[in-house]
Enzyme design. Structure first.
Site, mmCIF file in Angstrom:
data_model
loop_
_atom_site.group_PDB
_atom_site.id
_atom_site.type_symbol
_atom_site.label_atom_id
_atom_site.label_comp_id
_atom_site.label_asym_id
_atom_site.label_seq_id
_atom_site.Cartn_x
_atom_site.Cartn_y
_atom_site.Cartn_z
ATOM 1 N N GLU A 193 -19.073 21.099 3.062
ATOM 2 C CA GLU A 193 -19.132 21.080 4.639
ATOM 3 C C GLU A 193 -19.482 22.320 5.210
ATOM 4 O O GLU A 193 -19.093 23.405 4.664
ATOM 5 C CB GLU A 193 -17.881 20.701 5.414
ATOM 6 C CG GLU A 193 -17.539 19.332 4.977
ATOM 7 C CD GLU A 193 -16.385 18.528 5.836
ATOM 8 O OE1 GLU A 193 -15.853 19.478 6.601
ATOM 9 O OE2 GLU A 193 -15.811 17.461 5.419
ATOM 10 N N HIS A 248 -18.992 20.717 12.919
ATOM 11 C CA HIS A 248 -19.028 20.727 11.426
ATOM 12 C C HIS A 248 -19.657 19.501 10.869
ATOM 13 O O HIS A 248 -20.298 18.936 11.907
ATOM 14 C CB HIS A 248 -17.578 20.756 11.036
ATOM 15 C CG HIS A 248 -16.826 19.481 11.174
ATOM 16 N ND1 HIS A 248 -16.319 19.068 12.194
ATOM 17 C CD2 HIS A 248 -16.593 18.416 10.284
ATOM 18 C CE1 HIS A 248 -15.547 17.827 12.047
ATOM 19 N NE2 HIS A 248 -15.880 17.488 10.800
ATOM 20 N N HIS A 272 -20.683 16.603 8.143
ATOM 21 C CA HIS A 272 -20.165 15.549 7.104
ATOM 22 C C HIS A 272 -21.257 15.331 5.976
ATOM 23 O O HIS A 272 -22.211 14.489 6.349
ATOM 24 C CB HIS A 272 -20.014 14.323 8.001
ATOM 25 C CG HIS A 272 -18.699 14.313 8.617
ATOM 26 N ND1 HIS A 272 -18.102 13.308 9.345
ATOM 27 C CD2 HIS A 272 -17.628 15.394 8.598
ATOM 28 C CE1 HIS A 272 -16.920 13.683 9.793
ATOM 29 N NE2 HIS A 272 -16.667 14.937 9.405
ATOM 30 N N ASP A 313 -10.222 15.332 11.989
ATOM 31 C CA ASP A 313 -10.957 16.089 13.237
ATOM 32 C C ASP A 313 -10.428 15.772 14.538
ATOM 33 O O ASP A 313 -10.489 16.755 15.225
ATOM 34 C CB ASP A 313 -12.595 15.308 12.985
ATOM 35 C CG ASP A 313 -13.038 15.547 11.710
ATOM 36 O OD1 ASP A 313 -12.981 16.692 11.116
ATOM 37 O OD2 ASP A 313 -14.144 14.795 11.325
HETATM 38 ZN ZN LIG Z 1 -14.995 16.030 9.620
#
Ligand SMILES: [Zn+2]
Length: 120
Positions: free
Chosen positions: A23, A69, A71, A82
């Site tokens: 990530e 961020h 995925h 999250d």
């Molecule tokens: Zn996430």
């Protein structure tokens, strides 16, 4: 009404592609609700983004408005981790999903509700 600069979103997508299979994560900076820059959190690239964000304290700088961020799964829905992180790190959050094209993203509020984000 929140917006993001097209070149900033492009930069996020490129960084997310570079980080594969991991990530990518960063903080968002904005002025007048226009996101114009990402700020890297030390240690978060190619690392366990969720863990780092969870323990990270937002700097006392009001230009930081939230987080972004990636995925790698392609699913842009927030996980429970999250949602917890969102509540601690500002009013606007972006999750980008593989394959990281310009439309592979979702934006959320601090509470995890969908947020409309214009690309400008
Ligand atoms: Zn996430």
């Amino acid at each position: 009404m929140w917006s993001i600069r097209e070149r900033t979103l492009k930069m996020i997508m490129e960084a997310s592609r570079d980080a594969l299979p991991n990530e990518f994560g960063a903080l968002l900076r904005a002025e007048h609700q226009i996101i114009y820059e990402i700020a890297l959190v030390p240690g978060s690239i190619n690392g366990p983004v969720h863990v780092i964000f969870r323990t990270y304290t937002m700097p006392l700088d009001f230009s930081y408005v939230g987080s972004v961020h990636s995925h790698p799964s392609g699913n842009t829905h927030p996980s429970d981790a999250d949602l917890h992180m969102f509540s601690n790190t500002g009013p606007v959050h972006i999750i980008v999903g593989y394959p990281y094209n310009m439309n592979n993203f979702s934006a959320y509020t601090r509470n995890g509700d969908p947020l409309k984000l214009n690309i400008i």
